[in-house]
Design a protein around this motif. Structure first.
Motif, PDB file in Angstrom:
ATOM      1  N   CYS A 118      -7.840 -26.323   9.372  1.00  0.00           N
ATOM      2  CA  CYS A 118      -7.279 -26.067  10.732  1.00  0.00           C
ATOM      3  C   CYS A 118      -7.286 -24.732  11.276  1.00  0.00           C
TER       4      CYS A 118
ATOM      5  N   PHE B  93      -4.138 -30.705  16.109  1.00  0.00           N
ATOM      6  CA  PHE B  93      -5.087 -29.725  16.688  1.00  0.00           C
ATOM      7  C   PHE B  93      -6.466 -30.358  16.391  1.00  0.00           C
TER       8      PHE B  93
ATOM      9  N   CYS C 208      -6.555 -32.513  13.366  1.00  0.00           N
ATOM     10  CA  CYS C 208      -5.435 -32.274  12.288  1.00  0.00           C
ATOM     11  C   CYS C 208      -4.689 -33.154  11.799  1.00  0.00           C
TER      12      CYS C 208
ATOM     13  N   ASN D 113      -5.254 -23.787  13.489  1.00  0.00           N
ATOM     14  CA  ASN D 113      -4.097 -23.736  14.460  1.00  0.00           C
ATOM     15  C   ASN D 113      -3.009 -23.601  13.034  1.00  0.00           C
ATOM     16  N   CYS D 114      -2.973 -24.497  11.903  1.00  0.00           N
ATOM     17  CA  CYS D 114      -2.089 -24.600  10.980  1.00  0.00           C
ATOM     18  C   CYS D 114      -2.620 -24.080   9.870  1.00  0.00           C
TER      19      CYS D 114
ATOM     20  N   CYS E 265      -1.114 -31.105  12.220  1.00  0.00           N
ATOM     21  CA  CYS E 265      -0.376 -30.576  13.730  1.00  0.00           C
ATOM     22  C   CYS E 265      -1.425 -31.294  14.906  1.00  0.00           C
TER      23      CYS E 265
ATOM     24  N   ASN F  76      -4.144 -26.380   7.710  1.00  0.00           N
ATOM     25  CA  ASN F  76      -4.269 -27.374   6.764  1.00  0.00           C
ATOM     26  C   ASN F  76      -5.518 -27.697   6.282  1.00  0.00           C
TER      27      ASN F  76
END
Ligand SMILES: [Zn+2]
Length: 122
Positions: free
Chosen positions: A71, A62, A57, A73-74, A60, A76
Protein backbone atom coordinates in the motif's frame (compact mmCIF):
# COMPACT_ATOMS: atom_id res chain seq x y z
CA UNK A 1 -14.84 10.90 -38.01
CA UNK A 2 -11.19 10.85 -38.96
CA UNK A 3 -7.75 11.21 -37.43
CA UNK A 4 -6.46 14.66 -38.35
CA UNK A 5 -3.22 14.66 -36.36
CA UNK A 6 -1.04 12.29 -34.35
CA UNK A 7 1.54 13.74 -31.97
CA UNK A 8 4.32 11.25 -31.23
CA UNK A 9 6.47 11.30 -28.10
CA UNK A 10 9.14 8.63 -28.28
CA UNK A 11 10.16 6.77 -25.15
CA UNK A 12 13.89 6.62 -24.48
CA UNK A 13 13.90 3.34 -22.57
CA UNK A 14 15.32 1.06 -25.21
CA UNK A 15 14.94 -1.95 -22.92
CA UNK A 16 11.22 -1.39 -22.62
CA UNK A 17 8.71 -2.62 -25.14
CA UNK A 18 6.90 0.69 -24.92
CA UNK A 19 8.10 2.72 -27.90
CA UNK A 20 6.04 5.90 -27.83
CA UNK A 21 3.18 7.79 -26.30
CA UNK A 22 0.88 9.44 -28.81
CA UNK A 23 -1.89 12.02 -28.72
CA UNK A 24 -4.47 11.32 -31.41
CA UNK A 25 -6.60 14.21 -32.62
CA UNK A 26 -9.97 13.48 -34.24
CA UNK A 27 -11.62 15.94 -36.63
CA UNK A 28 -9.25 18.67 -35.44
CA UNK A 29 -11.22 19.11 -32.24
CA UNK A 30 -10.98 16.07 -29.96
CA UNK A 31 -7.74 14.71 -28.54
CA UNK A 32 -7.08 11.36 -26.90
CA UNK A 33 -3.82 11.18 -24.94
CA UNK A 34 -1.72 8.21 -23.85
CA UNK A 35 -2.25 6.08 -26.93
CA UNK A 36 0.81 3.82 -26.79
CA UNK A 37 2.94 2.17 -29.44
CA UNK A 38 4.25 -1.13 -28.07
CA UNK A 39 6.75 -3.45 -29.69
CA UNK A 40 5.79 -7.07 -29.76
CA UNK A 41 6.97 -10.11 -31.65
CA UNK A 42 6.46 -9.52 -35.34
CA UNK A 43 5.54 -5.87 -35.22
CA UNK A 44 4.08 -2.92 -33.44
CA UNK A 45 0.91 -2.77 -31.44
CA UNK A 46 -1.26 0.27 -30.80
CA UNK A 47 -2.67 0.23 -27.27
CA UNK A 48 -5.56 2.42 -26.26
CA UNK A 49 -5.26 4.61 -23.16
CA UNK A 50 -5.86 2.57 -20.07
CA UNK A 51 -5.45 2.75 -16.38
CA UNK A 52 -4.77 0.22 -13.74
CA UNK A 53 -7.55 -1.40 -11.83
CA UNK A 54 -7.28 -0.42 -8.19
CA UNK A 55 -7.76 -2.52 -5.10
CA UNK A 56 -8.46 -1.34 -1.59
CA UNK A 57 -5.87 -1.83 1.11
CA UNK A 58 -7.35 -4.03 3.81
CA UNK A 59 -5.72 -1.96 6.52
CA UNK A 60 -6.41 1.68 5.59
CA UNK A 61 -8.78 1.45 2.61
CA UNK A 62 -6.45 3.38 0.28
CA UNK A 63 -6.92 2.50 -3.39
CA UNK A 64 -3.71 1.14 -4.91
CA UNK A 65 -2.93 -0.20 -8.38
CA UNK A 66 -3.95 -3.83 -8.36
CA UNK A 67 -0.44 -5.00 -9.25
CA UNK A 68 1.23 -3.18 -6.33
CA UNK A 69 2.86 -5.23 -3.61
CA UNK A 70 2.54 -2.68 -0.83
CA UNK A 71 0.00 0.00 0.00
CA UNK A 72 1.46 3.37 -0.96
CA UNK A 73 -0.41 4.98 1.93
CA UNK A 74 0.39 2.73 4.90
CA UNK A 75 2.88 0.17 3.56
CA UNK A 76 0.61 -2.80 4.26
CA UNK A 77 1.37 -5.92 2.24
CA UNK A 78 -1.34 -6.00 -0.44
CA UNK A 79 0.37 -8.42 -2.83
CA UNK A 80 -2.46 -10.93 -2.36
CA UNK A 81 -4.90 -8.47 -3.98
CA UNK A 82 -3.43 -8.96 -7.44
CA UNK A 83 -3.68 -12.71 -7.16
CA UNK A 84 -7.43 -12.34 -7.38
CA UNK A 85 -7.10 -10.70 -10.81
CA UNK A 86 -5.93 -12.30 -14.02
CA UNK A 87 -3.22 -10.41 -15.90
CA UNK A 88 -5.61 -9.19 -18.55
CA UNK A 89 -7.71 -7.47 -15.91
CA UNK A 90 -4.92 -5.35 -14.43
CA UNK A 91 -5.62 -2.59 -16.96
CA UNK A 92 -8.84 -1.38 -18.48
CA UNK A 93 -9.31 0.95 -21.43
CA UNK A 94 -10.41 4.53 -20.78
CA UNK A 95 -11.22 5.22 -24.43
CA UNK A 96 -11.28 2.77 -27.30
CA UNK A 97 -12.86 2.13 -30.70
CA UNK A 98 -15.95 -0.04 -30.62
CA UNK A 99 -15.63 -1.55 -34.06
CA UNK A 100 -12.87 -3.06 -36.18
CA UNK A 101 -13.09 -0.38 -38.87
CA UNK A 102 -12.38 2.41 -36.40
CA UNK A 103 -9.63 0.42 -34.68
CA UNK A 104 -7.88 -0.21 -37.99
CA UNK A 105 -8.14 3.45 -38.94
CA UNK A 106 -6.57 4.55 -35.64
CA UNK A 107 -3.84 1.90 -35.81
CA UNK A 108 -2.99 2.85 -39.38
CA UNK A 109 -2.72 6.56 -38.59
CA UNK A 110 -0.78 6.08 -35.35
CA UNK A 111 1.72 3.64 -36.86
CA UNK A 112 2.19 5.86 -39.93
CA UNK A 113 2.93 8.82 -37.67
CA UNK A 114 5.26 6.73 -35.51
CA UNK A 115 7.16 5.36 -38.51
CA UNK A 116 7.49 8.84 -39.99
CA UNK A 117 8.79 10.06 -36.64
CA UNK A 118 11.48 7.41 -36.27
CA UNK A 119 12.40 7.52 -39.95
CA UNK A 120 11.30 4.02 -40.90
CA UNK A 121 10.02 5.21 -44.23
CA UNK A 122 11.47 2.24 -46.01
ZN1 LIG B 1 -2.99 0.92 3.35
Amino acid sequence: MEVTEVQVNLCDNSDERLRAYCAVIFDGCFVVHNVRVIEKAGGLLVAMPSRKVTGKCGQCGFKNPIDANYCSNCGNDISKLKKTQSDSKIHFDIAHPINAECRQMIEREVLAAYNAHVGNGG
